[in-house]
Design an enzyme around this catalytic site. Structure first.
Site, PDB file in Angstrom:
ATOM      1  N   MET A 306     113.167  22.546  68.734  1.00 12.17           N
ATOM      2  CA  MET A 306     112.070  23.022  67.742  1.00 12.17           C
ATOM      3  C   MET A 306     112.973  23.856  66.038  1.00 12.17           C
ATOM      4  O   MET A 306     113.515  24.662  66.612  1.00 12.17           O
ATOM      5  CB  MET A 306     111.390  24.503  68.674  1.00 12.17           C
ATOM      6  CG  MET A 306     110.394  25.335  67.904  1.00 12.17           C
ATOM      7  SD  MET A 306     109.030  24.110  67.428  1.00 12.17           S
ATOM      8  CE  MET A 306     108.669  24.809  66.008  1.00 12.17           C
ATOM      9  N   GLU A 340     115.705  18.827  62.160  1.00 12.02           N
ATOM     10  CA  GLU A 340     115.176  20.103  62.721  1.00 12.02           C
ATOM     11  C   GLU A 340     115.356  21.157  61.142  1.00 12.02           C
ATOM     12  O   GLU A 340     114.661  22.099  60.725  1.00 12.02           O
ATOM     13  CB  GLU A 340     115.241  20.448  64.333  1.00 12.02           C
ATOM     14  CG  GLU A 340     115.506  20.295  64.487  1.00 12.02           C
ATOM     15  CD  GLU A 340     113.882  19.970  65.174  1.00 12.02           C
ATOM     16  OE1 GLU A 340     113.330  20.750  64.379  1.00 12.02           O
ATOM     17  OE2 GLU A 340     113.532  18.971  66.398  1.00 12.02           O
TER      18      GLU A 340
HETATM   19 ZN    ZN Z   1     109.647  17.660  63.429  1.00 13.59          ZN
END
Ligand code: ZN
Length: 905
Positions: A306, A340
């Site tokens: 994330m 990311e």
């Molecule tokens: Zn992504």
């Protein structure tokens, strides 16, 4: 999203494998309707959302005291608000919180109405307040989660074997409200000042550096520096017994955080991050704006990663590199980091205005990551590697129930519906690559820089991107691009050649939507789906045409029966040179034969494109199978991993479909004969100058030969396994999965026990995943039942619980019914690790995986009974694939048997 053990999971690549490396969130599918899609530049007032825009938060001061023993959060919050008009009500998101001492400009708020079902709190003030600045403060009691969303506690086993736990967060798409009441929609960008109190021995990481740390007794109260303006879903907090390795890139401090004692396993990720950050600072034209960028390895917990701004969280298996790691593991680490880190710009610096435009985050991050991975690791042939995920996207997108890249999300509770791994990630990436190739690399980059500069620290829509690309290129980019982003599906380009007396070739080009249609049984598509399918956008198709081995020439296909001169009729022709395009091509028979004749000499990318297309055409109409197999026979002796892995993929599908039929052994013999020369040429041991892709091809080919009954391969695998059982250094980590799987597939009781004993010696999760998953390939029915029990047993520790589902899915290859029974009999235990992905896995992956396990009506009834009603469009997608596969099986078996008979006689 790549197979870490190529060839192990035949067919519908095991469902959980899809999610292990899926960056960021992933979940339910998008809506079909595009009625409300914005087509204008971002405007705060027009941005979609549930919360009113008359009261706008500007800054949060948030003070939390996590209570791990009671899974609770004690919080204090002070929010600076701008009233844009006179009003007496304030509405924001909350979930599982009780608010107390609610004060507006220091005065009590008389009515606090919290409705958990709507995830909303509405305050009614004592009297309406004037436009301007105001302050809202309150205390709250909230809930700490035990599953990976909101603020969650994660138990894990430390390197020394003792048990511990840590805290981390996962907020995208709408779970910030699980930690604190807030305006939890992406258009509300604010600054955050976070304070948290945790045990004194713990380290803490958030988006910004620590500004102040105050010790009292056995606790520490840590205040982080105030963040730049950002949406709530990017806030991050992790705390535990952690340690970091660090480095500097210009003014930016880079850190890789791990459970204490594992920090050296972060060295590779740190080196990657240095390289990627320097490249992105240059590419995006705006330097990374935060003082530091941390990468945090969270054990167990959520799958994937994330992109929290300045504090990216990863499942530790896709950030840490240990001596047990394979080259596939290392490739996953680099490519997921590159994804990311791209989000630090596409998503964090510039955020989509609403979830409709999630592709501005995910398609861009996926495309940018592939480009970076290719740039920095030229020996990995990364774009060829990505062709496999493009094919999976085209497979999903060739269904009448597919949906566009941009799809309307009607409220934020359905935002997760926009994260479709095939369409939002892989199709979006492929379309951007095609657009970049069409506009030119420098022009495209210039457009991206303009976009970043114009929308920094704010939000954007697709129109903002088109405007930036228009300005950079001087062309109407939207006109070309929107047919790809706003419509489901893609075109089949039909090329028909004619030759004049001198042998010069003229092509007539036309297009229609390519569909993998259900050829038997009841058509499950709804009327709306069918209408959607025939709503055939006229795509503007940026073809790359190559004649012979010359340079590609750009041709924009924009009208039917478009005529193009295309060299001489005796030269090979590719209309998807270097396999950059997101479309398929059907050539006339004469051109096909010419291409087959020259096939062994063509550039690898052109061969890959024609294998991909011809196989898809054979799947759509099995009568075209011989044309595909003619390409296979013409491959020659120059090896390319993607071309050959496309072939092994296709042969695996046929082999699976032939199982239990009279023609199986004859086909298996044919398939072995196709692969044997490749295996003989590559041998068992890597050569010094081999690329990782050729090494992977060796493993794929050996694994398939082992599965298709080549006894010399099975015996050699057994010999090598015996050496490995005595000394784990006897097989390189890269080859262990392949050899163990061949041995497991052919194991008797004693052999299985030996494999199980090896699995128990796994000294970290990387090995544990590899050894235990290999066990699931066992062909013997009784031993397979033992394997299933092992997958469910406490031998799989808590932090690896997500692996159980993958193991059960692997079992499906040899034992569909057993795998199905285990899945349905232990559903809660297998799905516990997927609180957000569960509905997608059940509605879509399960039908695609288990079409061959039980009758389709039974399958559909079960799935419908286990997913919420809004997921039914997804069930239709899953069942469309299941019905197709069953029909395809009958058609492929018939066509294959006829082909084999024709070869013999
Ligand atoms: Zn992504």
């Amino acid at each position: 999203m790549r197979r870490t053990l190529p060839g192990m999971l035949t067919l519908a690549a095991a469902l959980a494998a899809l999610f292990q490396q899926l960056p960021c969130a992933a979940a339910e599918p998008a809506r079909a309707s595009n009625a409300s899609l914005p087509d204008e530049p971002f405007s705060f007032d027009k941005a979609w959302g549930r919360l009113p825009k008359n009261v706008v938060p500007l800054d949060y001061s948030l003070n939390i005291v996590p209570d791990i023993a009671n899974h609770a959060i004690h919080g204090e919050e002070s929010i600076k608000l701008q009233f844009r008009e006179r009003t007496g009500t304030i509405q924001f998101n909350s979930l599982n919180q009780t608010l107390d001492h609610v004060l507006f400009d220091g005065k009590p708020v008389p009515v606090v109405d919290t409705v958990n079902e709507r995830q909303l709190t509405t305050l009614t003030l004592a009297e309406p307040a004037a436009p301007g600045m105001h302050t809202l403060t309150f205390n709250y009691e909230g809930k700490m989660e035990t599953r990976p969303f909101g603020l969650f506690v994660q138990p894990f086993v430390k390197p020394d074997g003792s048990k511990d736990q840590l805290l981390s967060t996962k907020f995208e798409a709408t779970d910030a409200r699980r930690m604190f009441p807030c305006w939890d929609e992406p258009a509300f960008r604010t600054t955050f000042a976070l304070t948290a109190t945790v045990p004194v021995a713990w380290s803490t990481v958030s988006n910004m550096p620590i500004a102040k740390r105050v010790l009292h007794d056995d606790q520490a109260t840590v205040t982080f520096a105030r963040s730049p303006k950002m949406p709530t879903y990017l806030l991050e907090f992790t705390a535990g017994s952690l340690a970091a390795v660090t480095a500097d890139v210009g003014p930016t401090k880079l850190g890789v955080w791990t459970v204490r004692g594992q920090e050296n396993d972060g060295a590779t990720a740190l080196a990657n991050a240095k390289q990627i950050l320097a490249d992105y600072n240059d590419y995006f034209g705006v330097a990374f704006p935060l003082p530091k960028l941390d990468s945090i390895a969270v054990p167990g917990g959520f799958t994937g990663a994330m992109e929290n701004w300045g504090a990216i969280t990863y499942n530790d298996q896709i950030l840490l590199v240990t001596p047990s790691s394979t080259i596939g593991n290392k490739q996953a680490v680099f490519s997921v980091q590159a994804h990311e880190m791209a989000h630090q710009w596409n998503g964090d610096l510039v955020t989509m205005g609403w979830w409709d435009d999630l592709w501005l985050n995910e398609s861009f991050a996926s495309w940018r990551a592939a480009k970076e991975t290719d740039l920095r690791n030229p020996s990995w042939n990364w774009w060829e590697n990505e062709d496999a995920s493009k094919e999976r996207a085209m497979d999903a997108d060739a269904r009448v129930t597919s949906h566009p890249i941009r799809s309307h999300v009607s409220n934020e509770l359905e935002a997760r519906s926009a994260f479709d791994p095939q369409i939002t990630y892989s199709k979006g990436q492929a379309v951007l690559r095609m657009l970049e190739a069409y506009l030119g690399e420098d022009t495209f980059r210039d457009g991206v820089r303009r976009f970043m500069k114009a929308r920094a620290f704010s939000n954007a829509t697709s129109a903002d991107l088109w405007n930036a690309l228009n300005a950079a290129s001087g062309r109407d980019v939207r006109k070309i691009a929107a047919s790809w982003t706003d419509h489901a599906g893609f075109p089949l380009v039909i090329a028909s050649a004619s030759c004049d007396a001198a042998g010069n070739r003229t092509l007539s080009l036309s297009q229609k939507r390519f569909l993998l249609q259900n050829r038997g049984g009841a058509q499950n598509a709804t009327t709306a789906d069918a209408a959607n399918a025939v709503d055939m956008a006229e795509w503007n198709v940026p073809l790359q045409m190559r004649v012979g081995n010359g340079k590609p020439v750009a041709v924009l296909l924009a009208q039917d029966d478009q005529r193009v001169a295309a060299g001489r009729c005796d030269e090979a022709l590719s209309l998807n040179a270097d396999v950059i395009g997101y479309y398929r091509v059907a050539y006339d028979q004469a051109t096909l034969h010419t291409n087959v004749a020259h096939f062994a000499q063509l550039p690898f990318g052109d061969r890959i494109a024609q294998l991909d297309d011809q196989w898809a055409l054979a799947e759509a109409d099995a009568r075209q199978l011989p044309d595909y197999l003619a390409f296979v026979a013409a491959m020659g002796s120059k090896f390319d991993e993607r071309a050959w892995e496309q072939i092994t993929h296709a042969l695996s599908i046929i082999e699976y479909d032939e199982r239990g039929t009279p023609g199986h052994e004859a086909f298996a013999a044919y398939a072995r004969a196709v692969l044997k020369p490749v295996a003989d040429s590559l041998g068992w041991d890597p050569k010094a100058d081999e690329t990782p892709g050729i090494q992977r091809l060796r493993r794929t080919v050996l694994n398939d030969l082992g599965a298709w009954g080549d006894q010399t391969v099975v015996e050699e695998a057994r010999r090598r396994f015996a050496a490995f059982a005595a000394n784990h250094d006897a097989i390189r980590p890269d080859d262990q999965g392949m050899i163990l799987s061949i041995v497991a597939r052919n194991a008797d009781a004693a052999g299985f026990e030996q494999l199980h004993a090896v699995a128990k010696t796994a000294k970290n999760e990387t090995e544990l995943r590899r050894y235990y998953t290999a066990l699931m390939n066992v062909r013997d029915e009784g031993l397979a039942k033992q394997a299933a029990e092992i997958a469910l047993s406490p031998e799989i520790p808590e932090q690896a619980a997500a692996q159980r589902l993958n193991m059960v899915a692997t079992l499906d290859d040899e034992h569909p019914l057993l795998s199905w029974q285990v899945l349905t009999g232990h559903l809660d235990a297998l799905m516990a690790a997927y609180p957000q992905y569960g509905p997608l896995i059940l509605s879509r992956n399960v039908p695609e995986q288990y079409w061959n396990a039980v009758p389709l009506d039974e399958l559909e009834t079960w799935v419908k009974a286990h997913v919420p009603e809004p997921m039914l469009p997804n069930v239709a997608r899953g069942m469309e694939v299941a019905r197709f596969k069953l029909a395809e099986k009958a058609a492929l078996v018939q066509a294959t048997d006829a082909f084999i008979a024709g070869k013999v006689h």
